[in-house]
Design a protein around this motif. Structure first.
Motif, PDB file in Angstrom:
ATOM      1  N   THR A  26       0.811  -1.224   0.000  1.00 30.17           N
ATOM      2  CA  THR A  26       0.000   0.000   0.000  1.00 30.17           C
ATOM      3  C   THR A  26       0.843   1.272   0.000  1.00 30.17           C
ATOM      4  OG1 THR A  26      -0.242  -0.137   2.402  1.00 30.17           O
ATOM      5  CG2 THR A  26      -2.001  -1.108   1.066  1.00 30.17           C
ATOM      6  N   ASP A  27       2.033   1.230   0.558  1.00 29.82           N
ATOM      7  CA  ASP A  27       2.889   2.425   0.557  1.00 29.82           C
ATOM      8  C   ASP A  27       3.232   2.868  -0.862  1.00 29.82           C
ATOM      9  OD1 ASP A  27       2.831   2.522   3.293  1.00 29.82           O
ATOM     10  OD2 ASP A  27       4.850   1.711   3.572  1.00 29.82           O
ATOM     11  N   ASN A  28       3.465   1.896  -1.751  1.00 26.70           N
ATOM     12  CA  ASN A  28       3.770   2.231  -3.142  1.00 26.70           C
ATOM     13  C   ASN A  28       2.598   2.949  -3.799  1.00 26.70           C
ATOM     14  OD1 ASN A  28       6.242   0.976  -2.869  1.00 26.70           O
ATOM     15  ND2 ASN A  28       5.552  -0.943  -3.765  1.00 26.70           N
ATOM     16  N   PHE A  29       1.404   2.457  -3.559  1.00 33.00           N
ATOM     17  CA  PHE A  29       0.225   3.070  -4.145  1.00 33.00           C
ATOM     18  C   PHE A  29      -0.047   4.435  -3.516  1.00 33.00           C
ATOM     19  CE2 PHE A  29      -0.270  -1.335  -5.324  1.00 33.00           C
ATOM     20  CZ  PHE A  29      -0.680  -1.237  -6.651  1.00 33.00           C
ATOM     21  N   GLN A  30       0.300   4.593  -2.242  1.00 33.56           N
ATOM     22  CA  GLN A  30       0.146   5.883  -1.576  1.00 33.56           C
ATOM     23  C   GLN A  30       1.045   6.929  -2.227  1.00 33.56           C
ATOM     24  OE1 GLN A  30      -2.115   6.674   0.734  1.00 33.56           O
ATOM     25  NE2 GLN A  30      -1.412   8.782   0.651  1.00 33.56           N
ATOM     26  N   THR A  31       2.257   6.525  -2.576  1.00 31.53           N
ATOM     27  CA  THR A  31       3.189   7.435  -3.249  1.00 31.53           C
ATOM     28  C   THR A  31       2.610   7.909  -4.577  1.00 31.53           C
ATOM     29  OG1 THR A  31       5.079   6.352  -2.221  1.00 31.53           O
ATOM     30  CG2 THR A  31       5.526   7.623  -4.209  1.00 31.53           C
ATOM     31  N   VAL A  32       2.040   6.997  -5.342  1.00 31.88           N
ATOM     32  CA  VAL A  32       1.432   7.367  -6.625  1.00 31.88           C
ATOM     33  C   VAL A  32       0.246   8.295  -6.392  1.00 31.88           C
ATOM     34  CG1 VAL A  32       0.209   6.485  -8.656  1.00 31.88           C
ATOM     35  CG2 VAL A  32       2.206   5.259  -7.772  1.00 31.88           C
ATOM     36  N   ALA A  33      -0.590   7.966  -5.413  1.00 28.31           N
ATOM     37  CA  ALA A  33      -1.765   8.799  -5.112  1.00 28.31           C
ATOM     38  C   ALA A  33      -1.350  10.208  -4.717  1.00 28.31           C
ATOM     39  CB  ALA A  33      -2.597   8.152  -4.003  1.00 28.31           C
ATOM     40  N   GLU A  34      -0.278  10.330  -3.941  1.00 27.93           N
ATOM     41  CA  GLU A  34       0.200  11.657  -3.535  1.00 27.93           C
ATOM     42  C   GLU A  34       0.708  12.459  -4.725  1.00 27.93           C
ATOM     43  OE1 GLU A  34       2.943  10.908  -0.334  1.00 27.93           O
ATOM     44  OE2 GLU A  34       1.326  10.173   0.969  1.00 27.93           O
ATOM     45  N   SER A  35       1.372  11.789  -5.664  1.00 25.37           N
ATOM     46  CA  SER A  35       1.830  12.488  -6.875  1.00 25.37           C
ATOM     47  C   SER A  35       0.637  13.005  -7.666  1.00 25.37           C
ATOM     48  CB  SER A  35       2.665  11.558  -7.760  1.00 25.37           C
ATOM     49  OG  SER A  35       3.869  11.236  -7.123  1.00 25.37           O
ATOM     50  N   PHE A  36      -0.374  12.168  -7.820  1.00 32.02           N
ATOM     51  CA  PHE A  36      -1.556  12.603  -8.562  1.00 32.02           C
ATOM     52  C   PHE A  36      -2.321  13.681  -7.801  1.00 32.02           C
ATOM     53  CE2 PHE A  36      -1.361   8.414 -10.906  1.00 32.02           C
ATOM     54  CZ  PHE A  36      -0.995   8.992 -12.113  1.00 32.02           C
ATOM     55  N   LYS A  37      -2.296  13.609  -6.481  1.00 40.68           N
ATOM     56  CA  LYS A  37      -2.963  14.640  -5.689  1.00 40.68           C
ATOM     57  C   LYS A  37      -2.281  15.991  -5.906  1.00 40.68           C
ATOM     58  CE  LYS A  37      -4.374  15.717  -0.962  1.00 40.68           C
ATOM     59  NZ  LYS A  37      -4.363  15.266   0.429  1.00 40.68           N
ATOM     60  N   ILE A  38      -0.946  15.989  -5.913  1.00 37.94           N
ATOM     61  CA  ILE A  38      -0.200  17.222  -6.166  1.00 37.94           C
ATOM     62  C   ILE A  38      -0.567  17.773  -7.537  1.00 37.94           C
ATOM     63  CG2 ILE A  38       2.117  18.171  -6.603  1.00 37.94           C
ATOM     64  CD1 ILE A  38       1.563  17.715  -3.635  1.00 37.94           C
ATOM     65  N   LEU A  79       5.132  21.200  -5.290  1.00 39.21           N
ATOM     66  CA  LEU A  79       5.808  20.421  -6.335  1.00 39.21           C
ATOM     67  C   LEU A  79       7.188  19.959  -5.877  1.00 39.21           C
ATOM     68  CD1 LEU A  79       4.823  22.611  -9.410  1.00 39.21           C
ATOM     69  CD2 LEU A  79       4.105  20.239  -9.005  1.00 39.21           C
ATOM     70  N   LYS A  80       7.879  20.840  -5.162  1.00 36.09           N
ATOM     71  CA  LYS A  80       9.219  20.487  -4.671  1.00 36.09           C
ATOM     72  C   LYS A  80       9.142  19.422  -3.583  1.00 36.09           C
ATOM     73  CE  LYS A  80      13.586  22.413  -3.218  1.00 36.09           C
ATOM     74  NZ  LYS A  80      14.340  23.584  -2.814  1.00 36.09           N
ATOM     75  N   SER A  81       8.178  19.542  -2.682  1.00 42.66           N
ATOM     76  CA  SER A  81       8.059  18.542  -1.604  1.00 42.66           C
ATOM     77  C   SER A  81       7.695  17.168  -2.158  1.00 42.66           C
ATOM     78  CB  SER A  81       7.049  18.986  -0.544  1.00 42.66           C
ATOM     79  OG  SER A  81       5.736  18.902  -1.045  1.00 42.66           O
ATOM     80  N   ALA A  82       7.047  17.134  -3.318  1.00 41.19           N
ATOM     81  CA  ALA A  82       6.711  15.869  -3.967  1.00 41.19           C
ATOM     82  C   ALA A  82       7.885  15.322  -4.779  1.00 41.19           C
ATOM     83  CB  ALA A  82       5.498  16.053  -4.868  1.00 41.19           C
ATOM     84  N   GLY A  83       8.969  16.089  -4.873  1.00 39.80           N
ATOM     85  CA  GLY A  83      10.140  15.640  -5.621  1.00 39.80           C
ATOM     86  C   GLY A  83      10.003  15.807  -7.121  1.00 39.80           C
ATOM     87  N   LEU A  84       9.006  16.585  -7.565  1.00 37.63           N
ATOM     88  CA  LEU A  84       8.800  16.764  -8.998  1.00 37.63           C
ATOM     89  C   LEU A  84       9.652  17.877  -9.581  1.00 37.63           C
ATOM     90  CD1 LEU A  84       4.927  16.313  -9.143  1.00 37.63           C
ATOM     91  CD2 LEU A  84       6.708  14.650  -9.742  1.00 37.63           C
ATOM     92  N   ILE A  85      10.047  18.843  -8.746  1.00 36.26           N
ATOM     93  CA  ILE A  85      10.921  19.917  -9.207  1.00 36.26           C
ATOM     94  C   ILE A  85      12.074  20.080  -8.229  1.00 36.26           C
ATOM     95  CG2 ILE A  85       9.054  21.138 -10.409  1.00 36.26           C
ATOM     96  CD1 ILE A  85       9.104  23.211  -8.085  1.00 36.26           C
TER      97      ILE A  85
END
Length: 122
Positions: A26-38, A79-85
């Motif tokens: 579930t942690d892996n899916f949580q990471t994906v969900a957080e990226s999509f939430k951002i 965006l930065k806290s999500a590691g996207l930038i």
């Protein structure tokens, strides 16, 4: 979960054990969900897409987005806290660009595929 039997068989051959193992992470899916939430905010998607193509400071991003600097800074923090930038400082100025990660590259491609747009210069 070895030997797990599903209550209803559709006659399809599938690797149930492997699927059950993956979905239990579930942690892996949580990471994906957080990226999509951002990226659930169109402004953040626009900023992220722009930063996939250039490195800019808050003032220039604000001008391009027709937004206040504090509002842009709020989106950049997320965006930065999500590691996207990522950011770098040069004197008093902070410059932002998309992170050089597989996650950022895939999200960039996905945005362009969904919007049917191409990278500038292509």
């Amino acid at each position: 979960m070895p030997g797990h039997i599903l209550p209803h068989s559709h006659g399809e051959s599938m690797n149930t054990e492997h699927i059950l193992h993956v979905i239990s992470q579930t942690d892996n899916f949580q990471t994906v969900a957080e990226s999509f939430k951002i990226l659930g905010d169109p402004t953040r998607i626009r900023i992220f897409w722009m930063l996939c193509h250039c490195e800019e400071c808050v003032i220039n991003i604000s001008a391009m987005m027709d937004m206040s600097s504090p509002a842009v800074s709020h989106h950049l923090r997320q965006l930065k806290s999500a590691g996207l930038i990522v950011s770098r400082r040069e004197g008093k100025e902070v410059y932002y660009k998309a992170a050089d990660t597989e996650q950022s590259r895939l999200l960039h491609i996905m945005i362009e595929q969904v919007l049917k747009i191409t990278c500038p210069g292509n």
